[in-house]
Scaffold this active site. Structure first.
Site, PDB file in Angstrom:
ATOM      1  CG  ASP A 338      58.827  35.076 -17.322  1.00  0.00           C
ATOM      2  OD1 ASP A 338      59.162  33.881 -17.321  1.00  0.00           O
ATOM      3  OD2 ASP A 338      58.619  35.736 -16.273  1.00  0.00           O
ATOM      4  CD  GLU A 375      56.905  30.570 -18.479  1.00  0.00           C
ATOM      5  OE1 GLU A 375      57.519  29.662 -17.886  1.00  0.00           O
ATOM      6  OE2 GLU A 375      57.013  31.777 -18.172  1.00  0.00           O
TER       7      GLU A 375
END
Length: 688
Positions: A338, A375
């Site tokens: 993330d 990401e």
């Protein structure tokens, strides 16, 4: 830095059968050794540190022992507790800071189990717990080439929490395990789980505008224990229960030929900003674990209050060791990071050209062969899609693919040429790199579901308690003529076609496709595109849709089977239009209503592509796809298939069920040399 303090306490006598002595500085955390447990913790600028033992049932402090001075190695404090064993006590640390005071009990950053959380929704009182060492994996990991992956992103609790799931233990690892037959029937071979490291779901400042009740942090992007599975995700909501059930889940997924990727959150922690709780890192060495301004305030590059100092050697080693733990203890197959762009920042917060942590992860021998997916953005607007320092190992969530395919399916001006680039693996973003660098997706947990993308022009996030202004402002969505639920058959038919269009393009594009759980049977979040706080039917999968949307489920399974049957869709090199010697067609050629004449005008709403690959042994593999993103019917003349073959219809989203898709090998042959495309439809042919 100031932290809450506890009053000094006299050191109680040793518990029965225990004695202490200096320990070893490696490994960090609590480690069982013959006849003892070794504790090692990095704590800078503190003269004294205590080991706190607590009752595993009540959490009552049983004893506190100072770490011996002779056990200190650099900034690492060590103590060995002889006669200790897993399960007898929970533990934590106190530090002396400022002089004469003790901190609250701090969690061990390396703890593999956190007690005190209890069942879902209970306010936690965390304690570190020592877990017994696991045995070897029960079954071998499935060997799957990245080019062959079809990823399925799921939330452990939301996947089976709804009563319609019919599982014995809803919302748990055990519940997900019961749904493995669904995954196998669908055809996916990799599950990507939203955060399963211990987090505090009660940590959310917003309340429901309807009831006034506190809203949860449902997704779990606020990690407390980075090496500990979430206890409330187990039918037995204890650290030992979560540990055992997660290993059982991974084992059974592997037995079914399905890999497991974990969504990990190493960009911020649950300690939040300056007013947040002191749980662990802030009490041990704030400047090593967090990015700070020159005046000592946390830098907030994540919109969560703090930012992990991934460029610091202490923190980098911590992250690497946590990932190794997940691999060694649970045999997981990889990680999705993330806001991975935070990991590219140095200790001053600036972006580095060659971040040492990313190189260490890429070349670590324990992580070798495991997926690393970035990401490649952060909350500051930094966008490294295509430029993330991957060292030939990292893949990336390709948000540009998502945006382009959405625009193309809506017939947006100028989108046709961009879609062609995305369809062949985004060579503009990843030149010289394999197509598997691109993880393609159209929907994910963050945003509208696929059904909602075809049903809403705007977000409907009022239930989140933030005035409806949270979430992605514009998702390039189209309600197909009516906002929200409707009984209009024309609108419903158009929505069904658009969903099939999106799924078919995704599963025929070069790269690694990723599906959002429930999209295969029309899951809706009622227009909420930021459902992080919705532990309700908004976020729970309604399994009754597998019956009411059986035709869509059948279509998706056919698309996945088609991808698996055609190597030309899974090439790792970006195809070009050069005709190799001995080939009947180039690797890729573009077409329009007339073969060889694509329409690249900005207003174009029609594009066709022929993909071809000569096999080293056996027949060539040839696939033709035509997409009509306009509302009018179009006729396209087909290019000639390779000699000795004829075109067969595999998919046509404009056709009624069951004529919209066929299992590989059972496609009907075309009797004419042209194809009729309904408005807003996609058709795929194969040469046999």
């Amino acid at each position: 830095m100031t932290i809450p303090t506890a009053a000094p306490e006299e050191t109680p006598p040793l518990l029965d059968g225990l004695r202490v002595g200096p320990g070893q500085a490696q490994p960090f955390g609590a480690t069982p050794v013959p006849g003892a447990v070794n504790f090692a913790v990095h704590a800078r600028d503190t003269p004294r540190l205590w080991l706190v033992l607590m009752d595993p049932g009540s959490g009552t402090v049983l004893a506190e022992y100072p770490f011996p001075d002779e056990g200190r190695v650099g900034t690492v404090h060590t103590v060995r507790l002889y006669g200790a064993e897993a399960g007898r006590f929970d533990y934590g640390y106190r530090v002396e800071r400022p002089p004469g005071t003790r901190s609250p009990v701090l969690l061990d950053p390396y703890a593999r189990g956190l007690a005190g959380a209890g069942a879902w929704g209970e306010r936690p009182r965390y304690r570190s717990r020592l877990l017994a060492a696991p045995g070897p994996p029960a079954v071998p990991r499935p060997s799957i080439d990245p080019a062959d992956l079809v990823i399925y992103e799921a939330h452990v609790r939301g996947f089976t929490r709804d009563p319609s799931s019919g599982v014995r233990h809803p919302g748990t690892f055990a519940g997900l395990r019961q749904k493995i037959p669904h995954l196998r029937e669908l055809g996916v071979n990799c599950v990507e789980l939203l955060p399963i490291a211990e987090f505090d779901e009660t940590d959310n400042t917003y309340t429901s505008p309807e009831s006034g009740a506190p809203l949860p942090n449902f997704w779990g992007y606020n990690t407390v224990g980075f090496a500990a599975p979430k206890a409330a995700y187990a039918a037995d909501p204890t650290p030992g229960g979560a540990d055992a059930e997660l290993r059982e889940l991974v084992t059974e997924l592997h037995r079914a030929g399905i890999q497991v990727v974990l969504d990990v959150v190493f960009n911020h922690t649950a300690e939040g900003g300056r007013g947040g709780p002191v749980l662990s890192f802030r009490g041990l060495d704030e400047s090593a674990y967090y990015l700070l301004s020159p005046d000592g305030e946390p830098l907030n590059l994540t919109a969560t209050g703090n930012t992990v100092n991934a460029g610091h050697p202490v923190t980098g080693e911590f992250i690497l060791n946590c990932l190794r733990d997940w691999v060694i203890r649970y045999d997981v197959d990889g990680f999705r990071f993330d806001m991975a762009s935070i990991l590219t920042r140095g200790t001053d917060g600036r972006v580095l050209d060659d971040p040492p942590l990313l190189a260490a992860l890429a070349h670590d021998p324990v992580l070798a062969g495991r997926l690393l997916i970035a990401e490649a953005t952060d909350a500051t607007g930094l966008d490294q899609v295509g430029s993330f320092p991957g060292h030939g190992r990292w893949s990336e969530w390709n948000g540009r693919y998502r945006d382009t395919v959405r625009r193309f399916l809506l017939g947006r001006r100028g989108s046709t040429g961009d879609f062609a680039t995305r369809f062949v693996g985004s060579p503009d973003l990843y030149p010289g790199r394999p197509t598997t660098t691109s993880v393609n997706y159209i929907t994910c947990h963050d945003g509208l579901t696929l059904a909602d993308w075809t049903s809403y022009d705007r977000r409907h996030n009022e239930a989140n308690g933030e005035g409806g202004g949270d979430g992605i402002p514009d998702e390039e969505s189209w309600n197909c003529g009516y906002e929200g639920p409707t009984a209009d058959h024309a609108v419903l038919r158009l929505r069904e076609r658009q969903r099939r269009n999106a799924l078919l393009l995704l599963l025929t594009s070069a790269g690694i496709p990723m599906l959002l759980a429930g999209d295969e049977f029309g899951r809706t979040q009622r227009g909420n595109n930021n459902a992080y706080s919705q532990d309700s039917p908004v976020s729970w999968l309604d399994w009754s849709h597998t019956a009411s949307h059986a035709a869509l489920l059948r279509f998706v399974s056919h698309c996945i089977a088609f991808r698996r049957a055609h190597p030309v869709l899974r090439r790792t090199t970006h195809p070009d239009g050069v005709l190799p010697d001995g080939w009947s067609c180039p690797p890729v050629s573009w077409h329009g209503e007339t073969p060889g004449q694509p329409d690249w005008h900005p207003s174009s709403t029609l594009l066709a592509v022929l993909l071809h690959q000569q096999q080293p042994a056996g027949p060539a593999d040839t696939v033709y796809l035509a997409a009509n993103t306009g509302g009018a019917r179009r006729t396209v003349r087909l290019p000639q298939p390779p000699p000795g073959t004829r075109w067969h219809l595999s998919m046509d989203t404009g056709a009624p069920t069951p004529l919209d898709s066929y299992p590989p090998g059972r496609e009907p042959a075309l009797v004419r040399g042209s194809l009729q495309l309904t408005g807003h439809s996609v058709a795929v042919l194969t040469a046999r």
